[in-house]
Motif scaffolding. Structure first.
Motif, PDB file in Angstrom:
ATOM      1  N   ALA A 266       8.101  -1.793   0.905  1.00  0.00           N
ATOM      2  CA  ALA A 266       7.881  -2.749  -0.177  1.00  0.00           C
ATOM      3  C   ALA A 266       8.787  -2.326  -1.325  1.00  0.00           C
ATOM      4  O   ALA A 266       8.579  -1.277  -1.923  1.00  0.00           O
ATOM      5  N   GLY A 267       9.790  -3.090  -1.599  1.00  0.00           N
ATOM      6  CA  GLY A 267      10.766  -2.677  -2.594  1.00  0.00           C
ATOM      7  C   GLY A 267      11.995  -2.114  -1.920  1.00  0.00           C
ATOM      8  O   GLY A 267      12.323  -2.456  -0.781  1.00  0.00           O
ATOM      9  N   THR A 268      12.665  -1.197  -2.614  1.00  0.00           N
ATOM     10  CA  THR A 268      13.921  -0.642  -2.126  1.00  0.00           C
ATOM     11  C   THR A 268      13.801   0.869  -1.955  1.00  0.00           C
ATOM     12  O   THR A 268      12.788   1.471  -2.322  1.00  0.00           O
TER      13      THR A 268
ATOM     14  N   ALA B  58       0.854  -1.184   0.000  1.00  0.00           N
ATOM     15  CA  ALA B  58       0.000   0.000   0.000  1.00  0.00           C
ATOM     16  C   ALA B  58       0.889   1.234   0.000  1.00  0.00           C
ATOM     17  O   ALA B  58       2.012   1.199   0.508  1.00  0.00           O
ATOM     18  N   ASP B  59       0.362   2.296  -0.583  1.00  0.00           N
ATOM     19  CA  ASP B  59       1.087   3.570  -0.550  1.00  0.00           C
ATOM     20  C   ASP B  59       0.717   4.275   0.749  1.00  0.00           C
ATOM     21  O   ASP B  59      -0.415   4.735   0.913  1.00  0.00           O
ATOM     22  N   LEU B  60       1.681   4.356   1.657  1.00  0.00           N
ATOM     23  CA  LEU B  60       1.412   4.956   2.963  1.00  0.00           C
ATOM     24  C   LEU B  60       0.939   6.397   2.833  1.00  0.00           C
ATOM     25  O   LEU B  60       0.114   6.850   3.629  1.00  0.00           O
ATOM     26  N   VAL B  61       1.427   7.122   1.826  1.00  0.00           N
ATOM     27  CA  VAL B  61       1.077   8.530   1.680  1.00  0.00           C
ATOM     28  C   VAL B  61      -0.385   8.693   1.300  1.00  0.00           C
ATOM     29  O   VAL B  61      -1.159   9.361   1.995  1.00  0.00           O
ATOM     30  N   SER B  62      -0.802   8.090   0.189  1.00  0.00           N
ATOM     31  CA  SER B  62      -2.165   8.291  -0.301  1.00  0.00           C
ATOM     32  C   SER B  62      -3.205   7.518   0.502  1.00  0.00           C
ATOM     33  O   SER B  62      -4.352   7.950   0.625  1.00  0.00           O
TER      34      SER B  62
ATOM     35  N   THR C  53       4.763  -2.707   3.103  1.00  0.00           N
ATOM     36  CA  THR C  53       4.138  -4.009   3.226  1.00  0.00           C
ATOM     37  C   THR C  53       4.174  -4.422   4.687  1.00  0.00           C
ATOM     38  O   THR C  53       4.768  -3.734   5.519  1.00  0.00           O
ATOM     39  N   TRP C  54       3.544  -5.522   5.013  1.00  0.00           N
ATOM     40  CA  TRP C  54       3.478  -6.008   6.396  1.00  0.00           C
ATOM     41  C   TRP C  54       3.136  -7.488   6.375  1.00  0.00           C
ATOM     42  O   TRP C  54       2.893  -8.066   5.314  1.00  0.00           O
ATOM     43  N   GLU C  55       3.116  -8.071   7.538  1.00  0.00           N
ATOM     44  CA  GLU C  55       2.795  -9.489   7.640  1.00  0.00           C
ATOM     45  C   GLU C  55       1.280  -9.648   7.597  1.00  0.00           C
ATOM     46  O   GLU C  55       0.584  -9.311   8.563  1.00  0.00           O
TER      47      GLU C  55
END
Length: 401
Positions: free
Chosen positions: A373-375, A133-137, A396-398
């Protein structure tokens, strides 16, 4: 004027959330540094903690004088006429009192329950959709936007419009001067329209309180009313929306401190204060003008000369903070100046603190294993803005089994 051979400032382009190392050099060796910002006349840059507090809090330094001058500034736009930053006490105090009750610690604590509801709903939606998920939006923007819209009385569905206008007003190079002027005019007319609506249909939100202060008590002018509404709307969401991902990113870069916080969420309020000290948000304050000669570290600022301060540099002052380059969520030292100091200390500081506390505790409690999520290369940082932060931050998360 004694300001000669000024250095271009900011010294370099923002590098994510890193502080320009030259600020440390200036603080140690040239505490009263002549600078030329992108707009306005040359001025002095102050970087030491005690000097910064003096410039921001001493009545010998004036904000009102800046209105009559071409003040040094990083942004083209100087704010709407009648905005609260144009005034010194007692005029500043008169305007601040109109809205101050909405931002008291007691009132903000009453809003905490609603902020928690919003945060939980946003996380519910993220979990339902699944990572990444995009934490910002998905979280950082809608949380403070929803809170300030409900508090002020601005339709949430208009968020895309006023977000665009806000980006323009805070632009350094992202928007042209013509675009900034147009957006400022559109935002002013938008707020004036909401004011007219409150006059037809009074409500008990903050905008309604402000209209009553204008119409029934004659405590502010029409220009001041509109400018105050715009200021609360823009400042009420922009900095918090930027600091939520900034704080999360910083914690992810300091895994030991993040682990400490995950074990004890009771540290969140203290963590927010340390993160406010540690994370830089802007380059320089709005300018103050000396109204008489004032001695600071490194020399005398003469009457009529402008001064800008770097709160980021002050918050790393080794004379005040032990190992200031280290993030320490248990730090118990002098108060940071991340919210400013003196008469213009951030009006919404208590609201921002509460929202940041709710945001961090909710994300850490409900998203186990929260991580990028990613780099780092996948992160999108703001460019051409007076406010540092991320435009996109995939996390991302568990996921639950």
């Amino acid at each position: 004027m004694t300001i000669t051979d000024p250095h271009p400032f900011p010294f370099s382009e923002p590098d994510e959330l890193r502080i320009d190392p030259r600020l440390e050099q200036v603080r140690e060796k040239e505490p009263l540094c002549p600078v030329k910002l992108p707009h306005g006349e040359p001025g002095w840059l102050v970087t030491r903690y005690e000097d910064v507090k003096t410039v921001l809090g001493d009545p010998r330094f004036s904000r009102a004088e800046a209105v009559r001058r071409d003040e040094p500034r990083t942004r083209y736009h100087r704010g709407l006429p009648g905005n609260i930053m144009e005034f010194d006490p007692p005029e500043h105090t008169r305007l601040r009192r109109v809205v101050a009750k909405a931002f008291t610690a007691r009132r903000v604590e009453q809003l905490r329950v609603r902020a928690q509801e919003i945060a939980d709903r946003l996380v519910d939606e993220m979990i339902a959709q699944g990572p990444p998920a995009d934490l910002v939006s998905a979280f950082a923007l809608p949380l403070p936007v929803t809170v300030i819209c409900e508090l002020l009385g601005v339709p949430f569905e208009d968020r895309a419009r006023f977000r665009h206008w806000s980006d323009a007003l805070l632009s350094t190079t992202r928007f042209s001067p013509e675009e900034i002027d147009r957006c400022a005019d559109e935002l002013s007319r938008y707020m004036a329209g909401l004011v007219a609506e409150r006059r037809k249909h009074p409500q008990d939100d903050l905008l309604g309180v402000m209209v009553a202060a204008r119409d029934e008590q004659d405590r502010l002018t029409e220009d001041e009313l509109v400018a105050m509404g715009v200021g609360v709307l823009v400042a009420g969401h922009e900095t918090t929306a930027s600091q939520i991902p900034n704080f999360v990113h910083t914690l992810l870069e300091h895994p030991e401190e993040l682990a400490r916080l995950r074990v004890d969420l009771g540290l969140v309020p203290q963590a927010v204060e340390e993160l406010m000290r540690f994370v830089p948000l802007g380059s320089a304050s709005t300018a103050r003008y000396a109204v008489e000669d004032v001695e600071l570290s490194g020399g005398v600022v003469h009457a009529g000369e402008p001064v800008v301060v770097s709160t980021a540099a002050a918050n790393r002052d080794t004379a005040v903070f032990t190992c200031p380059e280290r993030l320490d969520l248990t730090r118990k030292e002098a108060a940071h100046v991340g919210f400013g100091h003196g008469p213009h200390h951030c009006l919404g500081a208590q609201l921002a603190r509460m929202e940041l506390q709710v945001a961090l505790s909710t994300l850490l409690r409900r998203l186990p294993g929260l991580r990028l999520a990613g780099t780092e290369e996948d992160l999108v940082w703001k460019a051409g803005s007076g406010v540092r932060g991320l435009e996109k931050m995939l996390i991302t998360w568990e996921a639950a089994a």
